[in-house]
Write an enzyme that holds these catalytic residues in place. Structure first.
Site, PDB file in Angstrom:
ATOM      1  N   PRO A  89       0.826  -1.226   0.000  1.00  0.00           N
ATOM      2  CA  PRO A  89       0.000   0.000   0.000  1.00  0.00           C
ATOM      3  C   PRO A  89       0.854   1.267   0.000  1.00  0.00           C
ATOM      4  O   PRO A  89       0.373   2.333  -0.366  1.00  0.00           O
ATOM      5  CB  PRO A  89      -0.800  -0.123   1.294  1.00  0.00           C
ATOM      6  CG  PRO A  89      -0.726  -1.548   1.685  1.00  0.00           C
ATOM      7  CD  PRO A  89       0.595  -2.047   1.192  1.00  0.00           C
ATOM      8  N   GLU A 129       2.832  -8.106   8.326  1.00  0.00           N
ATOM      9  CA  GLU A 129       2.813  -6.625   8.366  1.00  0.00           C
ATOM     10  C   GLU A 129       3.569  -6.038   7.182  1.00  0.00           C
ATOM     11  O   GLU A 129       3.591  -4.824   6.984  1.00  0.00           O
ATOM     12  CB  GLU A 129       3.420  -6.124   9.684  1.00  0.00           C
ATOM     13  CG  GLU A 129       2.695  -6.597  10.933  1.00  0.00           C
ATOM     14  CD  GLU A 129       1.175  -6.306  10.837  1.00  0.00           C
ATOM     15  OE1 GLU A 129       0.401  -7.273  10.997  1.00  0.00           O
ATOM     16  OE2 GLU A 129       0.805  -5.141  10.559  1.00  0.00           O
ATOM     17  N   ARG A 152      -1.656  -8.506 -20.958  1.00  0.00           N
ATOM     18  CA  ARG A 152      -2.599  -8.176 -22.029  1.00  0.00           C
ATOM     19  C   ARG A 152      -1.984  -7.260 -23.080  1.00  0.00           C
ATOM     20  O   ARG A 152      -2.460  -7.170 -24.207  1.00  0.00           O
ATOM     21  CB  ARG A 152      -3.841  -7.486 -21.455  1.00  0.00           C
ATOM     22  CG  ARG A 152      -4.608  -8.292 -20.444  1.00  0.00           C
ATOM     23  CD  ARG A 152      -5.823  -7.538 -19.944  1.00  0.00           C
ATOM     24  NE  ARG A 152      -6.873  -7.531 -20.983  1.00  0.00           N
ATOM     25  CZ  ARG A 152      -7.076  -6.547 -21.836  1.00  0.00           C
ATOM     26  NH1 ARG A 152      -6.318  -5.464 -21.757  1.00  0.00           N
ATOM     27  NH2 ARG A 152      -8.034  -6.614 -22.758  1.00  0.00           N
ATOM     28  N   ASP A 186      -8.997  -0.352 -25.228  1.00  0.00           N
ATOM     29  CA  ASP A 186      -9.276  -0.558 -23.804  1.00  0.00           C
ATOM     30  C   ASP A 186      -9.510   0.748 -23.067  1.00  0.00           C
ATOM     31  O   ASP A 186      -8.960   1.778 -23.431  1.00  0.00           O
ATOM     32  CB  ASP A 186      -8.031  -1.188 -23.137  1.00  0.00           C
ATOM     33  CG  ASP A 186      -8.146  -2.685 -23.072  1.00  0.00           C
ATOM     34  OD1 ASP A 186      -7.160  -3.329 -22.727  1.00  0.00           O
ATOM     35  OD2 ASP A 186      -9.241  -3.191 -23.380  1.00  0.00           O
TER      36      ASP A 186
HETATM   37  C1  4FV Z   1      -1.189  -4.139  -1.290  1.00  0.00           C
HETATM   38  C2  4FV Z   1      -1.910  -3.113  -1.928  1.00  0.00           C
HETATM   39  C3  4FV Z   1      -1.427  -4.669   0.063  1.00  0.00           C
HETATM   40  C4  4FV Z   1      -0.080  -5.155   2.951  1.00  0.00           C
HETATM   41  C5  4FV Z   1       0.518  -6.003   4.009  1.00  0.00           C
HETATM   42  C6  4FV Z   1       0.294  -7.296   2.031  1.00  0.00           C
HETATM   43  C7  4FV Z   1      -0.568  -6.082   1.897  1.00  0.00           C
HETATM   44  C8  4FV Z   1       0.719  -7.365   3.429  1.00  0.00           C
HETATM   45  N1  4FV Z   1      -0.233  -4.542  -2.138  1.00  0.00           N
HETATM   46  N2  4FV Z   1      -1.369  -2.941  -3.171  1.00  0.00           N
HETATM   47  N3  4FV Z   1      -2.950  -2.409  -1.459  1.00  0.00           N
HETATM   48  N4  4FV Z   1      -0.466  -5.507   0.542  1.00  0.00           N
HETATM   49  O1  4FV Z   1      -2.423  -4.348   0.699  1.00  0.00           O
HETATM   50  O2  4FV Z   1      -0.364  -3.809  -3.263  1.00  0.00           O
HETATM   51  O3  4FV Z   1       2.070  -7.625   3.472  1.00  0.00           O
END
Ligand code: 4FV
Length: 252
Positions: A89, A116, A154, A169
């Site tokens: 994230p 985490e 794609r 697209d």
């Molecule tokens: C995530 C997202 C996501 C966070 C902690 C995996 C998680 C755990 N990855 N975009 N939104 N990853 O939430 O790519 O490690």
């Protein structure tokens, strides 16, 4: 196009890429894809991939050594990826533009987070970039990796049967997609727009452009700032904004 995915759940990735156009592209060899089980790169007899966080606090953190070893192995056996991605994230937002950039790189490695997240040092140790598929928290990075592999695949010639549909697209030109219809011409009392039954190809093309613009103006106006519009679309957009304005005026 070559992908290498590092995860503690290899079956989840294999299952997510087994069907559809991407599955066929992998079977035909257009897409060369390998999954690496992170536990194969652990250093202790418990095959530990995580440990307690320094400084205390909830949850566990992914250990750096197995991840670094996995990327080293990929570089030794599969060549040096043009991009090493950590899905998280905290990453840069994944967009169609990012998908096009990665399609141009031709070899991408993706490290899937769990718990985490990963020890922060992994990013600099393997030269990775963080990419996010959206502002929400997943239980793991695997689904994000599947989104990225699918969107990039794609764009590889031969993966999507009719290349034209890739060009048309959503977002390929920065606009939302126009509505789609198929038989029957009437369903539940709802008719297909007459223009689509008219056979007037120029009219159909103009209507589809106008619909894509109208939707984008209504739902995602910010996209219009960076959309690559042709002259006809600019004229249609002026018409739409003018009629929007007059509607607003008439309401006053
Ligand atoms: C995530 C997202 C996501 C966070 C902690 C995996 C998680 C755990 N990855 N975009 N939104 N990853 O939430 O790519 O490690």
């Amino acid at each position: 196009m070559r992908f290498d995915i590092v995860t503690i759940f290899p079956a989840m990735i294999a299952a997510g890429l087994a069907e559809g156009v991407v599955g066929r592209a992998i079977a035909s060899g257009i897409i060369d894809f390998q999954v690496h089980d992170l536990r194969d790169f652990t250093i202790d007899r418990h095959r530990s991939v995580d440990d307690v966080p320094y400084g205390g606090g909830p949850g566990m953190v992914m250990k750096p050594e197995p991840l670094v070893a996995a990327v080293d192995r990929i570089r030794q056996t599969r060549g040096n990826p043009g991009a090493v991605i950590v899905t998280s994230p905290q990453g840069r937002e994944f967009t169609q533009r990012q998908a096009e950039r990665l399609a141009g790189v031709r070899h991408v490695a993706v490290l899937c987070g769990r718990y985490e997240g990963m020890d922060e040092r992994v990013l600099s140790l393997v030269g990775a970039e963080e990419v996010s598929i959206g502002d929400y928290v997943l239980s793991g990075g695997e689904l994000a990796a599947l989104v990225i592999v699918d969107a990039v695949s794609r764009l590889i010639p031969g993966v999507v049967g009719d290349g034209q549909s890739v060009e048309e697209d959503s977002f390929s030109r920065g606009l939302l997609d126009r509505p789609h219809y198929t038989r029957p011409a009437e369903c539940g009392g709802l008719k297909v727009p007459d223009v689509l039954l008219s056979g007037h190809h120029a009219e159909v093309r103009r209507w589809r452009k106008k619909e894509a613009l109208a939707r984008t103006l209504e739902r995602r106006p910010e996209l219009l700032e960076s959309a690559a519009l042709d002259d006809e679309e600019r004229a249609l957009l002026d018409e739409l904004t003018a009629s929007e304005k007059s509607k607003l005026e008439s309401r006053k």
